[in-house]
Design a protein around this motif. Structure first.
Motif, mmCIF file in Angstrom:
data_model
loop_
_atom_site.group_PDB
_atom_site.id
_atom_site.type_symbol
_atom_site.label_atom_id
_atom_site.label_comp_id
_atom_site.label_asym_id
_atom_site.label_seq_id
_atom_site.Cartn_x
_atom_site.Cartn_y
_atom_site.Cartn_z
ATOM 1 N N ALA A 1 19.581 29.181 -43.483
ATOM 2 C CA ALA A 1 19.701 29.691 -42.213
ATOM 3 C C ALA A 1 21.144 29.599 -41.610
ATOM 4 C CB ALA A 1 18.678 28.980 -41.456
ATOM 5 N N LYS A 2 21.686 28.279 -42.041
ATOM 6 C CA LYS A 2 22.962 28.157 -41.711
ATOM 7 C C LYS A 2 23.948 29.164 -42.067
ATOM 8 C CE LYS A 2 23.087 23.293 -40.474
ATOM 9 N NZ LYS A 2 23.777 21.694 -41.039
ATOM 10 N N LEU A 3 23.896 29.350 -43.560
ATOM 11 C CA LEU A 3 24.795 30.444 -44.350
ATOM 12 C C LEU A 3 24.610 31.700 -43.515
ATOM 13 C CD1 LEU A 3 23.923 29.349 -47.984
ATOM 14 C CD2 LEU A 3 26.107 28.897 -46.610
ATOM 15 N N ILE A 4 23.235 32.039 -43.277
ATOM 16 C CA ILE A 4 23.175 33.581 -42.585
ATOM 17 C C ILE A 4 23.763 33.518 -41.404
ATOM 18 C CG2 ILE A 4 21.177 34.992 -41.888
ATOM 19 C CD1 ILE A 4 19.309 33.926 -43.968
ATOM 20 N N LEU A 5 23.751 32.662 -40.607
ATOM 21 C CA LEU A 5 24.396 32.736 -39.340
ATOM 22 C C LEU A 5 25.843 32.789 -39.415
ATOM 23 C CD1 LEU A 5 22.634 29.792 -37.434
ATOM 24 C CD2 LEU A 5 22.345 32.453 -37.186
ATOM 25 N N LYS A 6 26.318 31.945 -40.446
ATOM 26 C CA LYS A 6 27.771 31.947 -40.772
ATOM 27 C C LYS A 6 28.321 33.445 -41.218
ATOM 28 C CE LYS A 6 31.599 29.827 -43.357
ATOM 29 N NZ LYS A 6 31.693 28.821 -44.439
ATOM 30 N N LYS A 7 27.348 34.233 -41.900
ATOM 31 C CA LYS A 7 27.899 35.506 -42.251
ATOM 32 C C LYS A 7 27.779 36.304 -41.334
ATOM 33 C CE LYS A 7 28.515 38.898 -45.190
ATOM 34 N NZ LYS A 7 29.768 39.178 -45.718
ATOM 35 N N LEU A 8 26.787 36.384 -40.214
ATOM 36 C CA LEU A 8 26.550 37.306 -39.130
ATOM 37 C C LEU A 8 27.773 36.935 -38.166
ATOM 38 C CD1 LEU A 8 22.737 36.653 -38.376
ATOM 39 C CD2 LEU A 8 23.831 38.980 -39.095
ATOM 40 N N GLN A 9 28.106 35.733 -38.252
ATOM 41 C CA GLN A 9 29.530 35.411 -37.361
ATOM 42 C C GLN A 9 30.600 36.128 -37.842
ATOM 43 O OE1 GLN A 9 29.714 31.538 -34.718
ATOM 44 N NE2 GLN A 9 28.899 31.035 -36.685
ATOM 45 N N SER A 10 30.855 36.088 -39.176
ATOM 46 C CA SER A 10 31.861 36.769 -39.696
ATOM 47 C C SER A 10 32.132 38.230 -39.562
ATOM 48 C CB SER A 10 31.903 36.409 -41.167
ATOM 49 O OG SER A 10 31.091 36.994 -41.918
ATOM 50 N N GLU A 11 30.757 38.545 -39.152
ATOM 51 C CA GLU A 11 30.901 40.152 -39.122
ATOM 52 C C GLU A 11 30.760 40.460 -37.602
ATOM 53 O OE1 GLU A 11 30.449 42.655 -41.450
ATOM 54 O OE2 GLU A 11 30.449 41.145 -43.153
ATOM 55 N N GLU B 1 27.188 34.857 -32.056
ATOM 56 C CA GLU B 1 27.778 33.798 -31.748
ATOM 57 C C GLU B 1 26.805 32.675 -31.839
ATOM 58 O OE1 GLU B 1 31.022 31.541 -28.671
ATOM 59 O OE2 GLU B 1 30.549 33.742 -28.393
ATOM 60 N N TRP B 2 27.227 31.836 -32.640
ATOM 61 C CA TRP B 2 26.336 30.643 -32.827
ATOM 62 C C TRP B 2 26.879 29.254 -32.206
ATOM 63 C CZ3 TRP B 2 21.552 29.262 -33.145
ATOM 64 C CH2 TRP B 2 21.127 28.175 -33.835
ATOM 65 N N LEU B 3 26.164 28.809 -31.312
ATOM 66 C CA LEU B 3 26.692 27.678 -30.222
ATOM 67 C C LEU B 3 25.965 26.603 -30.697
ATOM 68 C CD1 LEU B 3 27.297 29.909 -26.771
ATOM 69 C CD2 LEU B 3 29.062 29.072 -28.676
ATOM 70 N N PRO B 4 26.118 25.851 -31.605
ATOM 71 C CA PRO B 4 25.442 24.425 -31.831
ATOM 72 C C PRO B 4 25.193 23.466 -30.733
ATOM 73 C CG PRO B 4 27.141 24.941 -33.518
ATOM 74 C CD PRO B 4 27.584 25.668 -32.367
ATOM 75 N N GLY B 5 24.143 22.837 -30.570
ATOM 76 C CA GLY B 5 23.973 22.000 -29.558
ATOM 77 C C GLY B 5 24.746 20.512 -29.880
ATOM 78 N N VAL B 6 25.483 20.108 -29.190
ATOM 79 C CA VAL B 6 26.133 18.654 -29.471
ATOM 80 C C VAL B 6 25.586 17.769 -28.561
ATOM 81 C CG1 VAL B 6 28.353 17.557 -29.382
ATOM 82 C CG2 VAL B 6 28.309 20.008 -29.721
ATOM 83 N N GLY B 7 24.870 16.730 -29.219
ATOM 84 C CA GLY B 7 24.489 15.451 -28.316
ATOM 85 C C GLY B 7 22.963 15.721 -28.200
ATOM 86 N N ARG B 8 22.298 14.523 -27.799
ATOM 87 C CA ARG B 8 20.872 14.796 -27.562
ATOM 88 C C ARG B 8 20.513 15.380 -26.336
ATOM 89 N NH1 ARG B 8 16.818 11.226 -29.249
ATOM 90 N NH2 ARG B 8 18.328 9.807 -30.187
ATOM 91 N N GLY B 9 19.593 16.158 -26.450
ATOM 92 C CA GLY B 9 19.065 16.963 -25.330
ATOM 93 C C GLY B 9 19.903 18.355 -25.117
ATOM 94 N N HIS B 10 20.913 18.572 -25.933
ATOM 95 C CA HIS B 10 21.587 19.916 -25.952
ATOM 96 C C HIS B 10 21.014 20.795 -26.896
ATOM 97 C CE1 HIS B 10 24.067 17.263 -23.412
ATOM 98 N NE2 HIS B 10 24.333 18.397 -23.081
ATOM 99 N N VAL C 1 24.116 34.097 -29.216
ATOM 100 C CA VAL C 1 24.507 35.252 -28.509
ATOM 101 C C VAL C 1 24.709 36.626 -29.506
ATOM 102 C CG1 VAL C 1 26.400 36.362 -26.875
ATOM 103 C CG2 VAL C 1 26.058 33.487 -27.054
ATOM 104 N N PHE C 2 24.014 37.659 -29.107
ATOM 105 C CA PHE C 2 24.063 38.714 -29.640
ATOM 106 C C PHE C 2 25.268 39.687 -29.311
ATOM 107 C CE2 PHE C 2 20.004 37.024 -30.489
ATOM 108 C CZ PHE C 2 19.593 37.061 -31.740
ATOM 109 N N HIS C 3 26.092 40.237 -30.081
ATOM 110 C CA HIS C 3 27.052 41.084 -29.548
ATOM 111 C C HIS C 3 26.882 42.794 -29.580
ATOM 112 C CE1 HIS C 3 29.467 37.633 -29.116
ATOM 113 N NE2 HIS C 3 29.722 37.502 -30.476
#
Length: 590
Positions: free
Chosen positions: A39-49, A53-62, A67-69
């Motif tokens: 799934a990470k690889l697919i997200l990376k490919k979709l971002q490169s196209e 935009e994939w915004l990973p959550g950082v830290g507990r509770g995030h 985002v679809f362009h």
């Protein structure tokens, strides 16, 4: 799953108006049927196209967000039009069904598709001529372009574009006219026919036509092919020099020249022009007005034969788009050169009133055929007569409408002048069913998909009288107890004989031995008849016996018509119900 479909799948579940939407990696992997790592690889490919935009959550509770362009509708529309351009129309419609909810993608795709069809005049660079083309869709690919195997009307129409015959029957003039042969004659007994070929007729590869090509083609046709009935009584085929051919018959045939007008008697190059037969049919060559340029699972393209002996076609190319039958409901809304009130759209500025309407009744009919070669209730004439009264053509036409124009009393529309329909008589039907000994057996029923409405109507009518049916696929026709089929008679008497004599025709396979022998004896007498009136009377005798004994039930005659843009000229519907491509031309406007 392709990247495009992954994008649409994600949008279908999480999409919004360029607003970040919460989504976990576990949710994405479940949706895409893959591991979190993939799934990470697919997200990376979709971002490169630059699709998301994939915004990973950082830290507990995030939680992570996506985002679809690109909106779902424009993306889906672009994807399905690309699929259609590649020839995968079924996939295009499937994708719209899967992802198109909540959008106008279907409507916009149909509008785009409609504008791909019709008569086109493509611009050219300075000093170059415009290219004129015709593009139209069909629901079923031709089965063959081999004249020897020919059975169906659309196949016949395409064969007439690629190949020519010795002679041609001119429907408007009502007589045989020269084609590859400029002259012909027979001995007084009509057992020896001589044909004189034109000079300078060339095949699509530039090779000149000779009597050897004709001899090869007819000898091949004679050797046990589906259309060998055309040459059933031929004793020999001889060449007398490069441009004269003599055919000797074992039996009198006073309309053998009409037989040579049949598309099945089209002329191929001798020995397949030096090709192996299998390779030849991948791209066959003839002398016709168009040559086959391309044939794939989704498209057939015909290009104009510049050296055609009767004059180069005005159209530069004709493209046939083969749509999957599952798309029939959708493409019924589209423009096409086909049967039943069709529209060839060049632009949206011309009003419907300005368009030309071309219409005629089909010379032929739709009919119900009983399989008397098989055991079952259909062997009883009383049972067949009961069904004839149950399946009332006038009520079928009133309920189903469409291209069903008038009730059929015979093969041709003019039979209506001498017959009238009986009203439905329940007591008579009950009496016939009782006398037939029908015991509730299930009858196997087959019909071509184009007659599915007729088939469903007949099934329903019979069920109301306690007659049960089991619908078989049309390719299991020979296992059926009865079927619905259609006949088209572009060559009048010859096609009527073909309906009985063609190896693969319904009647030839459904007649019992006694009827088949009687029919062929009547045909032989008809071919020996001195006058057309006597010949018609003998052929009518066959038709009348089939009707009176309810061996067939005539249903209806179809209306053939098309609407054409006012700039289209040279158009008429041929006896097969199609437009002759060679005669079409486009009037130029400033």
């Amino acid at each position: 799953m392709l990247l495009d479909e992954r994008y649409l799948t994600l949008y279908e579940r999480f999409g919004g108006d360029s607003v970040p939407v919460e989504a976990t990696l576990e949710e994405l992997s479940d949706l895409l049927y893959c591991t979190p790592r993939n799934a990470k690889l697919i997200l990376k490919k979709l971002q490169s196209e630059q699709l998301i935009e994939w915004l990973p959550g950082v830290g507990r509770g995030h939680r992570s967000r996506i985002v679809f362009h690109t909106g779902k509708e424009p993306y889906l529309l672009e994807y399905v039009t690309h699929m259609a351009e590649q020839g995968d129309y079924k996939r295009a419609f499937d994708l719209i069904a899967q992802y198109g909810s909540g959008t106008n993608a279907r409507i916009k795709f149909l509008e785009w598709l409609d504008n791909q069809f019709g008569y086109k005049k493509a611009g050219a660079g300075e000093g170059q001529q415009c290219r004129d083309s015709l593009v139209f869709p069909v629901l079923k690919a031709p089965l063959t372009l081999d004249p020897a195997d020919l059975l169906y009307a659309f196949d016949s129409h395409l064969i007439r574009q690629v190949f020519d015959r010795l002679l041609r029957f001119d429907e408007q003039m009502g007589k045989i006219v020269p084609m590859l042969a400029h002259s012909w004659n027979s001995n007084p007994a009509a057992t020896e026919w001589t044909f004189y070929l034109r000079k300078g007729v060339r095949f699509h590869n530039g090779q000149e036509l000779t009597s050897s090509d004709v001899q090869f083609s007819l000898n091949r046709l004679h050797k046990g092919t589906a259309n060998s009935w055309l040459l059933r009584e031929v004793a020999s085929i001889e060449t007398i020099g490069p441009r004269v051919l003599r055919i000797k018959l074992n039996r009198v045939n006073r309309i053998f020249d009409r037989f040579m007008c049949s598309a099945a008697a089209s002329i191929l190059p001798c020995d397949f022009a030096g090709n192996e037969e299998e390779n030849f049919w991948k791209q066959p060559i003839g002398t016709g007005p168009f040559r086959l340029a391309k044939w794939t699972h989704s498209r057939i393209r015909l290009d104009a034969h510049a050296d055609y002996f009767q004059g180069r076609p005005y159209l530069d190319e004709v493209e046939v788009v083969i749509m999957p039958e599952v798309c029939s409901t959708d493409i019924d809304k589209l423009a096409k050169v086909h049967h039943s009130l069709d529209t060839m759209r060049m632009d949206q500025t011309t009003t419907r009133e300005e368009w030309q309407e071309i219409e005629k009744l089909c010379q032929g009919c739709v009919l119900l055929n009983w399989n008397l070669a098989a055991a079952g209730p259909q062997r009883s004439e009383a049972f067949r007569q009961a069904v004839r009264l149950i399946v009332h053509p006038e009520e079928m036409i009133a309920e189903l409408g469409g291209e069903r124009a008038i009730p059929a009393f015979g093969f041709r529309p003019e039979a209506i002048r001498s017959h009238s329909l009986e009203p439905v008589q329940p007591e008579q039907i009950r009496s016939l069913l009782q006398n037939s000994g029908y015991g509730g057996e299930t009858l196997r029923f087959a019909f071509h998909p184009k007659y599915k409405e007729d088939g469903a109507w007949v099934t329903d009518r019979l069920a109301k009288w306690g007659i049960q049916t089991e619908v078989l696929p049309y390719d299991s026709l020979l296992l059926a107890d009865f079927c619905i089929s259609g006949l088209v008679f572009p060559e009048d008497e010859v096609c009527e004989i073909e309906a009985y004599a063609h190896r693969d025709s319904v009647m030839n396979n459904f007649f019992d031995a006694e009827r088949k022998a009687w029919v062929f004896s009547r045909i032989d007498h008809a071919l020996a008849a001195e006058t057309m009136e006597e010949r018609r009377m003998l052929l009518k005798e066959i038709e009348e016996r089939l009707r009176q004994e309810a061996v067939v039930c005539f249903l209806h005659h179809r209306r053939l018509s098309t609407y054409l843009h006012p700039s289209v000229r040279g158009v008429s519907l041929n006896p097969l119900g199609w437009i002759d491509f060679k005669d079409v031309w486009l009037e130029e406007h400033d």
